[in-house]
Enzyme design. Structure first.
Site, PDB file in Angstrom:
ATOM      1  N   HIS A 199       0.837  -1.202   0.000  1.00  0.00           N
ATOM      2  CA  HIS A 199       0.000   0.000   0.000  1.00  0.00           C
ATOM      3  C   HIS A 199       0.872   1.253   0.000  1.00  0.00           C
ATOM      4  O   HIS A 199       1.926   1.284   0.627  1.00  0.00           O
ATOM      5  CB  HIS A 199      -0.875  -0.031   1.255  1.00  0.00           C
ATOM      6  N   LYS A 221      -7.805  -1.105  -8.350  1.00  0.00           N
ATOM      7  CA  LYS A 221      -8.480  -0.859  -7.076  1.00  0.00           C
ATOM      8  C   LYS A 221      -9.509   0.267  -7.199  1.00  0.00           C
ATOM      9  O   LYS A 221      -9.276   1.275  -7.851  1.00  0.00           O
ATOM     10  CB  LYS A 221      -7.451  -0.478  -6.013  1.00  0.00           C
TER      11      LYS A 221
END
Length: 546
Positions: A225, A385
């Site tokens: 991330h 995403k």
């Protein structure tokens, strides 16, 4: 040679279950954060992942596994076996709109109308550990220590610096760590998230090695991330690897996926987005910065693989590896969004960081992978995403059962869903699922279905009831039924109309078959409407989305 499980009934008779265990199995649940479908070796990636490569050979590789399009909604399903709208994360807490606030299923945390996986395991004699990202609630009643975990060291929210400096991703979202329900005020000077999460888990396993209780360990990494951070020597390892650009990488990944048998040989990738420049059109200095960003991303995945190996080595050293169920996947697709677009972000805040080429990925840098690399990581998928297209919700899944698996090293292409993880773990532990009550409160029955018969080879494919799943997130919608999927996304990334795809032939979602099969389209749209009613979904397609 790779063995495919969807071949003949003869294989059904040849595949036996894993070695029977004398005691309930330990469970090691490993979740990567925003990692792409084709990043790791078994799924075509060039990043060094020897630990996960070995896990794929000793276990089963599930290539048609689906998660949610974003972090907290995905994790709410993982720990409940329920649709995110039932579990409390109908949308991310950071993105709750006035239309959704206060509505059931939109609490912004893992609600108490579900029995959480660690609660159920703890009530049935398990020691429960968690390290890493939580993102499912921040007050005393919703943090992990209150939801069934005995030992925790967690990042309470969604993201932040991977170093000890505690730098925020945006000026409005602080980085908060918690240990066993108490805030951690400072971190060690040499802190790096992936290493320290692993250190804590290993410490607990070692400490409790003589316990007669099995353990459940939720190893919830925050890698890879953003902001992208990694130790210098790992970044250096990938120097020059991505100088050919995202178009070249995506094509290499696609061909490797076909070679491995993960996707069909005729599959075509969704094209590069028009907002993403061709690599050769970028100025030389921009190419250098972008290549460095992908080097850092690769370094994060590589480092994570090494830390997973440390945990496995520890299990072997205390004689627990053979009695441990190991599950690995990513919570959603790779992240193609820019940090500059995050809620609450300001250019003034971003300008505080040192993002020069030589410092990118090190302390006091704030960088992301961007849409070009994210599309390559999700090859051959559409988008990444944040989208209910395949690029946002397809994840690489590896599962190793305790003992020796007769179907070890096989690839299985059955449709599986993140809601199936909790019932699979309970089934493996021989624990009855909560029905309508748990710990003195009313709860909803689990919606997922155990994968254990498939993992043990007693079934070759999931049945039609398991293969029907609805989606809604950020106003985007989808419904799966077997090989068919209907998808609704607003313009410019969608058509603002329902589209129909045959995912077996078209994993890139390029060929809308709605006009060719109008009855199938109408049938699945009607099923989505039923899904909406059954799960309390607010249709946010007209606004309030991502």
């Amino acid at each position: 040679m790779i063995k495919h499980l969807l071949i003949t009934p003869l294989l059904f008779a040849l595949v036996s279950s894993s070695v029977a265990q004398d005691s309930p199995p330990n469970v090691l649940l490993i979740v990567a954060d925003d990692m792409g479908y084709s990043d790791i070796g078994p799924f075509g990636g060039e990043i060094a992942t020897p630990t996960l490569d070995a896990l794929a050979k000793q276990g089963l590789q599930l290539t048609n596994y689906h998660v949610l399009a974003s972090c907290s909604p995905s994790r709410s399903i993982l720990l409940s076996g329920m649709d995110n709208h039932r579990a409390g994360l109908g949308t991310m807490s950071e993105l709750l709109t006035e239309q959704a606030k206060g509505k059931p299923g939109y609490e912004g945390y893992l609600n108490h109308r579900v029995a959480a996986l660690p609660e159920v395991l703890k009530a049935n004699g398990y020691r429960t550990y968690m390290v890493g990202k939580w993102h499912l609630g921040e007050d005393e009643s919703t943090i992990p220590h209150a939801r069934g975990f005995d030992e925790t060291f967690v990042l309470v929210g969604g993201g932040g610096s991977h170093w000890s400096d505690g730098q925020w991703v945006t000026p409005t979202v602080p980085v908060k760590y918690s240990r066993n329900g108490k805030e951690v005020k400072s971190l060690p000077e040499d802190f790096y998230s992936t290493k320290n999460y692993t250190d804590n888990l290993i410490e607990w396993i070692k400490r409790d090695q003589d316990s007669d209780k099995p353990f459940f360990a939720y190893l919830s990494y925050t890698a890879p991330h953003d902001p992208l951070h990694a130790p210098q020597k790992y970044i250096d390892k990938y120097k020059g690897t991505y100088d050919g650009g995202w178009d070249t990488l995506r094509e290499k990944r696609l061909q490797k996926l076909k070679e491995l048998g993960v996707i069909n040989k005729d599959a075509r990738p969704f094209p590069r987005l028009p907002t993403v420049k061709a690599w050769e059109e970028l100025p030389e200095d921009e190419r250098a910065l972008a290549a460095r960003d992908m080097e850092v991303y690769a370094a994060m995945v590589d480092y994570m693989d090494g830390q997973i190996n440390r945990v496995i080595d520890q299990l072997k050293s205390v004689g627990q590896y053979e009695n441990t169920l190991i599950i690995f996947f990513s919570d959603n697709g790779a992240n193609g969004s820019s940090l500059a677009t995050y809620p609450g972000q300001t250019s003034e805040y971003m300008n505080r960081f040192d993002n020069r080429l030589e410092n990118r990925g090190l302390k006091n840098s704030l960088i992301d992978m961007g849409p070009g690399w994210a599309q390559a990581s999700m090859s051959p998928g559409r988008m990444f995403k944040g989208f209910t297209a395949e690029g946002g919700i397809r994840s690489p899944l590896l599962v190793k059962l305790p003992g020796k698996m007769a179907n070890a090293g096989s690839i299985n292409q059955s449709f599986l869903h993140i809601r199936d993880i909790m019932p699979t773990i309970l089934d493996a532990a021989n624990i009855k699922q909560p029905a309508t009550q748990f710990a003195g409160r009313l709860v909803q029955p689990i919606q997922g279905t155990s994968m254990l018969p498939l993992l043990e080879g007693r079934e070759l494919d999931t049945g039609p009831d398991v293969r029907e799943v609805g989606y809604e997130l950020f106003g985007m919608k989808a419904f799966f039924a077997g090989r068919w999927k209907v998808l609704w996304m607003p313009t410019p990334h969608g058509t603002s109309e329902w589209e129909l795809f045959d995912l077996k032939q078209d994993p890139g979602e390029l060929n809308d078959l709605g006009k060719k099969y109008p009855q199938k389209l109408m049938e699945l749209v009607a099923r989505w409407e039923q899904y909406k009613k059954e799960n309390g979904v607010l249709d946010l397609s007209s606004g309030g989305g991502k």
